[in-house]
Design a protein around this motif. Structure first.
Motif, PDB file in Angstrom:
ATOM      1  N   VAL A 162     -34.243 -45.566 -86.400  1.00  0.00           N
ATOM      2  CA  VAL A 162     -33.628 -44.312 -85.831  1.00  0.00           C
ATOM      3  C   VAL A 162     -32.587 -44.220 -86.257  1.00  0.00           C
ATOM      4  N   MET A 163     -30.919 -44.279 -85.192  1.00  0.00           N
ATOM      5  CA  MET A 163     -29.978 -43.713 -85.266  1.00  0.00           C
ATOM      6  C   MET A 163     -29.258 -43.546 -87.257  1.00  0.00           C
ATOM      7  N   SER A 164     -29.902 -44.290 -88.356  1.00  0.00           N
ATOM      8  CA  SER A 164     -29.520 -43.970 -89.384  1.00  0.00           C
ATOM      9  C   SER A 164     -30.080 -42.450 -89.795  1.00  0.00           C
ATOM     10  N   LEU A 165     -31.371 -42.763 -89.695  1.00  0.00           N
ATOM     11  CA  LEU A 165     -32.428 -41.043 -89.784  1.00  0.00           C
ATOM     12  C   LEU A 165     -31.596 -40.123 -88.742  1.00  0.00           C
ATOM     13  N   PHE A 166     -31.156 -40.076 -87.457  1.00  0.00           N
ATOM     14  CA  PHE A 166     -30.841 -39.498 -86.595  1.00  0.00           C
ATOM     15  C   PHE A 166     -29.504 -38.901 -87.675  1.00  0.00           C
ATOM     16  N   GLY A 167     -28.419 -39.708 -87.480  1.00  0.00           N
ATOM     17  CA  GLY A 167     -27.228 -39.296 -88.482  1.00  0.00           C
ATOM     18  C   GLY A 167     -27.234 -38.830 -89.895  1.00  0.00           C
ATOM     19  N   MET A 168     -28.487 -39.217 -90.884  1.00  0.00           N
ATOM     20  CA  MET A 168     -29.091 -38.427 -92.047  1.00  0.00           C
ATOM     21  C   MET A 168     -29.477 -37.116 -91.485  1.00  0.00           C
ATOM     22  N   TYR A 169     -30.456 -36.625 -90.176  1.00  0.00           N
ATOM     23  CA  TYR A 169     -30.640 -35.616 -90.156  1.00  0.00           C
ATOM     24  C   TYR A 169     -29.827 -34.090 -90.164  1.00  0.00           C
ATOM     25  N   GLN A 170     -29.117 -35.185 -88.971  1.00  0.00           N
ATOM     26  CA  GLN A 170     -27.572 -33.891 -88.308  1.00  0.00           C
ATOM     27  C   GLN A 170     -27.027 -33.640 -89.650  1.00  0.00           C
ATOM     28  N   ASN A 171     -26.634 -34.345 -90.838  1.00  0.00           N
ATOM     29  CA  ASN A 171     -26.091 -33.923 -91.605  1.00  0.00           C
ATOM     30  C   ASN A 171     -26.553 -33.387 -92.807  1.00  0.00           C
ATOM     31  N   SER A 172     -28.351 -33.150 -93.046  1.00  0.00           N
ATOM     32  CA  SER A 172     -28.749 -33.146 -93.588  1.00  0.00           C
ATOM     33  C   SER A 172     -28.568 -31.000 -93.258  1.00  0.00           C
ATOM     34  N   ARG A 173     -28.011 -30.886 -91.913  1.00  0.00           N
ATOM     35  CA  ARG A 173     -28.018 -29.544 -92.168  1.00  0.00           C
ATOM     36  C   ARG A 173     -29.075 -28.741 -92.451  1.00  0.00           C
ATOM     37  N   GLY A 174     -30.507 -29.174 -92.438  1.00  0.00           N
ATOM     38  CA  GLY A 174     -31.611 -28.428 -92.617  1.00  0.00           C
ATOM     39  C   GLY A 174     -31.855 -28.520 -93.652  1.00  0.00           C
ATOM     40  N   GLN A 175     -31.387 -29.150 -94.420  1.00  0.00           N
ATOM     41  CA  GLN A 175     -32.033 -28.822 -96.918  1.00  0.00           C
ATOM     42  C   GLN A 175     -32.677 -30.438 -96.645  1.00  0.00           C
ATOM     43  N   PRO A 176     -33.537 -30.426 -97.714  1.00  0.00           N
ATOM     44  CA  PRO A 176     -34.549 -31.895 -97.875  1.00  0.00           C
ATOM     45  C   PRO A 176     -33.797 -32.577 -98.073  1.00  0.00           C
ATOM     46  N   ILE A 177     -34.671 -33.915 -97.811  1.00  0.00           N
ATOM     47  CA  ILE A 177     -33.910 -34.724 -98.059  1.00  0.00           C
ATOM     48  C   ILE A 177     -34.758 -36.231 -99.222  1.00  0.00           C
ATOM     49  N   ASP A 178     -34.039 -36.143-100.255  1.00  0.00           N
ATOM     50  CA  ASP A 178     -35.160 -36.030-100.898  1.00  0.00           C
ATOM     51  C   ASP A 178     -35.184 -37.983-101.740  1.00  0.00           C
ATOM     52  N   ARG A 179     -35.619 -38.809-101.665  1.00  0.00           N
ATOM     53  CA  ARG A 179     -36.306 -40.299-101.230  1.00  0.00           C
ATOM     54  C   ARG A 179     -35.458 -40.618-101.957  1.00  0.00           C
ATOM     55  N   ALA A 180     -34.146 -40.382-102.801  1.00  0.00           N
ATOM     56  CA  ALA A 180     -33.288 -41.613-103.755  1.00  0.00           C
ATOM     57  C   ALA A 180     -31.797 -41.619-102.516  1.00  0.00           C
ATOM     58  N   GLN A 181     -31.907 -40.345-101.773  1.00  0.00           N
ATOM     59  CA  GLN A 181     -30.308 -39.772-101.123  1.00  0.00           C
ATOM     60  C   GLN A 181     -31.260 -41.010-100.004  1.00  0.00           C
ATOM     61  N   ALA A 182     -32.406 -40.947 -99.216  1.00  0.00           N
ATOM     62  CA  ALA A 182     -33.016 -41.658 -98.165  1.00  0.00           C
ATOM     63  C   ALA A 182     -32.830 -43.052 -98.161  1.00  0.00           C
ATOM     64  N   ALA A 183     -33.128 -43.472 -99.501  1.00  0.00           N
ATOM     65  CA  ALA A 183     -33.656 -44.812-100.226  1.00  0.00           C
ATOM     66  C   ALA A 183     -31.562 -45.217 -99.941  1.00  0.00           C
ATOM     67  N   ALA A 184     -30.746 -44.434-100.366  1.00  0.00           N
ATOM     68  CA  ALA A 184     -29.429 -45.094-100.631  1.00  0.00           C
ATOM     69  C   ALA A 184     -28.426 -44.657 -98.792  1.00  0.00           C
ATOM     70  N   ASP A 185     -29.076 -44.076 -97.689  1.00  0.00           N
ATOM     71  CA  ASP A 185     -28.488 -43.638 -96.936  1.00  0.00           C
ATOM     72  C   ASP A 185     -28.971 -44.459 -95.857  1.00  0.00           C
ATOM     73  N   LEU A 186     -30.251 -45.260 -96.765  1.00  0.00           N
ATOM     74  CA  LEU A 186     -31.153 -46.651 -95.836  1.00  0.00           C
ATOM     75  C   LEU A 186     -31.005 -48.190 -95.422  1.00  0.00           C
ATOM     76  N   SER A 187     -29.771 -47.803 -97.295  1.00  0.00           N
ATOM     77  CA  SER A 187     -29.452 -49.350 -97.461  1.00  0.00           C
ATOM     78  C   SER A 187     -29.292 -50.135 -96.538  1.00  0.00           C
ATOM     79  N   GLY A 188     -28.684 -49.394 -95.195  1.00  0.00           N
ATOM     80  CA  GLY A 188     -27.143 -50.127 -94.866  1.00  0.00           C
ATOM     81  C   GLY A 188     -28.266 -50.797 -93.314  1.00  0.00           C
ATOM     82  N   ASN A 189     -29.291 -50.517 -93.463  1.00  0.00           N
ATOM     83  CA  ASN A 189     -30.656 -51.420 -92.255  1.00  0.00           C
ATOM     84  C   ASN A 189     -31.766 -52.103 -92.899  1.00  0.00           C
ATOM     85  N   LEU A 190     -31.697 -53.236 -92.319  1.00  0.00           N
ATOM     86  CA  LEU A 190     -32.636 -54.074 -92.708  1.00  0.00           C
ATOM     87  C   LEU A 190     -33.914 -54.252 -92.059  1.00  0.00           C
TER      88      LEU A 190
END
Length: 493
Positions: free
Chosen positions: A123-151
């Motif tokens: 949830v917190m990694s998604l929240f950080g991603m959400y805030q940093n996206s500034r309303g821009q769409p998030i593609d799957r590759a970027q989502a996978a990269a940004d969530l790679s620190g969560n197992l």
């Protein structure tokens, strides 16, 4: 005998108000403060070493009047490093009326929570991603990269990636929106407690003066390794010197012949600077560590730490990087410095040639040269979130079909990160062909005497070294489908 530990006040912003804790030891982790002092038990302790992401929280820092968000691992982050920042935990996202933040609602709709233990971190990694996206769409590759620190131990990554892509389409309840201007204003009003046990100077001169006056203090620059010493080795530190607030060292500076990366620049920003110069490093930069680690750790800290399995040093050595060491000259009342090639910094296992009052302040990386062919290979048991068994970086230029320049950096094969000098000598001036490469691969295997440990045997490491040089040869001939970078997980499904 354990030195006496002197606590000091810690102040940060959370849930619309200032939080002040009066007696926080310098070596107390942020996770301990959140769970034990503030009862924020939604933030979980999983591995205790920044590997699983269950402890992820988001920090907000005011930079030039704007709020910058970073998802970080709270288990290995020292609490005092968030002095003057905003902190969000999973408890902070729901509105006062009980409405879920889109990061949470998307997980519900996509069935992204299974056993639930890892969920707060996601949830917190998604929240950080959400805030940093500034309303821009998030593609799957970027989502996978940004969530790679969560197992996720339940292997539920598909719905988690679905949630990352879907959350931007969900409505944001008014009570869940971050008043960024209000947060920035609140951060600017936060008091700065007197620094005694945890020192975090805000200028380079004051940092070097503090180092001169306190040579026994433990230096940190993100705590991603020191946090392990606290959690796993139960080390205690009576005094800590944090370099990350020194304004001059928080910059990446570009010059005609090199870029200079300050010791307080995060790994994420430093990797971004290297990738902008050399785009082929993108996958390596993402594999270096998960985003929460890259958000906390610094390139300067990785280099100064000098671990023989640190991934940045082989690459930097291959690029011909140098380091700038600085200290405060009390007699002349000024800063003095000296510059070394990176490979000359290390004296032995986790030891270096820095004096007691010196700090590593800058890393200078030469700009990309004409005709440069560069590759860096990370060999580990897991593709993401793992330490290398072997890391090999090679930079080469050719002239008339012969090796004109060659530099090779290696990690995981000696007591320190090293240059493969003998192999470089075997290649320099030789025709770049299969026979030359075969002979150089044999030289590379013979040049080092690695150890066997939990990550790999010595024989495996020696074999892989030569194989990676042959891979480099094949890639220089245009062959692409021989590494994981060219493999599509969707195509294999």
């Amino acid at each position: 005998m354990t030195p006496p530990i002197s606590p000091q006040p810690l102040t940060f912003w959370r849930r619309g108000q200032t939080v002040t804790l009066d007696q926080v030891p310098p070596d107390r982790t942020l996770l301990e403060v959140l769970r034990e002092d503030l009862a924020c038990t939604g933030t979980k302790e999983g591995c205790g070493e920044g590997d699983c992401g269950a402890c992820t929280v988001v920090l907000g820092e005011a930079v030039n009047g704007k709020l910058h968000y970073k998802a970080i691992n709270s288990c290995i982050r020292l609490a005092h490093s968030v002095q003057g920042m905003a902190v969000w935990t999973t408890e902070d996202l729901v509105s006062a009326q009980g409405e879920l933040h889109p990061a949470q609602e998307a997980l519900v709709q996509c069935h992204g929570s299974q056993c639930g233990f890892c969920t707060p971190g996601f949830v917190m990694s998604l929240f950080g991603m959400y805030q940093n996206s500034r309303g821009q769409p998030i593609d799957r590759a970027q989502a996978a990269a940004d969530l790679s620190g969560n197992l996720c131990r339940c292997t539920g990554y598909r719905p988690l990636l679905d949630a990352a892509q879907q959350m931007g389409d969900l409505p944001l309840p008014a009570g869940c929106a971050v008043d960024e201007a209000g947060v920035v204003a609140a951060l600017e009003r936060l008091p700065s407690p007197a620094m005694q046990a945890y020192l975090r100077p805000t200028t380079l001169a004051s940092l070097l003066q503090a180092r001169s006056a306190n040579p026994q203090a433990q230096v940190v620059a993100g705590c991603t390794d020191v946090g392990l010493w606290v959690n796993k080795m139960h080390k205690r530190f009576a005094q800590v010197l944090d370099v990350t607030a020194a304004e001059e060292l928080r910059r990446v500076e570009t010059y005609p012949h090199h870029i200079a990366i300050g010791a307080a620049v995060s790994l994420h920003e430093a990797c971004g600077a290297l990738v902008s110069e050399r785009p082929q490093l993108k996958t390596f930069a993402q594999r270096f560590a998960g985003l929460p680690i890259r958000n906390s750790g610094t390139l300067g800290g990785n280099v100064a730490n000098g671990s023989p399995i640190g991934d940045s040093m082989p690459l930097l050595m291959a690029l011909g990087a140098s380091v700038v060491l600085m200290r405060w000259d009390a007699k002349r009342h000024r800063v003095v410095h000296r510059e070394l090639r990176l490979e000359d910094l290390y004296a032995g296992y986790r030891t270096n040639v820095m004096k007691a009052d010196e700090l590593l302040c800058w890393i200078k990386v030469p700009r990309r040269g004409e005709g440069e062919f560069l590759r860096v290979y990370k060999i580990s048991k897991r593709f993401d979130e793992d330490i290398s068994a072997v890391c090999l970086a090679i930079r080469m230029t050719l002239d008339g079909g012969k090796v004109h320049t060659i530099s090779i950096g290696a990690g995981g094969v000696a007591a320190t990160p090293v240059r493969a000098r003998q192999t470089e000598a075997a290649l320099l001036g030789q025709a770049w062909n299969a026979d030359t490469v075969m002979a150089a691969a044999a030289a590379l295997r013979a040049e080092f005497q690695p150890i066997s440990d939990m990550r790999a045997s010595a024989a495996y490491r020696q074999t892989v070294l030569g194989n990676l040089l042959q891979r480099f040869w094949l890639e220089s001939q245009g062959l692409q489908a021989i590494n994981l970078e060219s493999v599509s997980m969707e195509a294999l499904a």
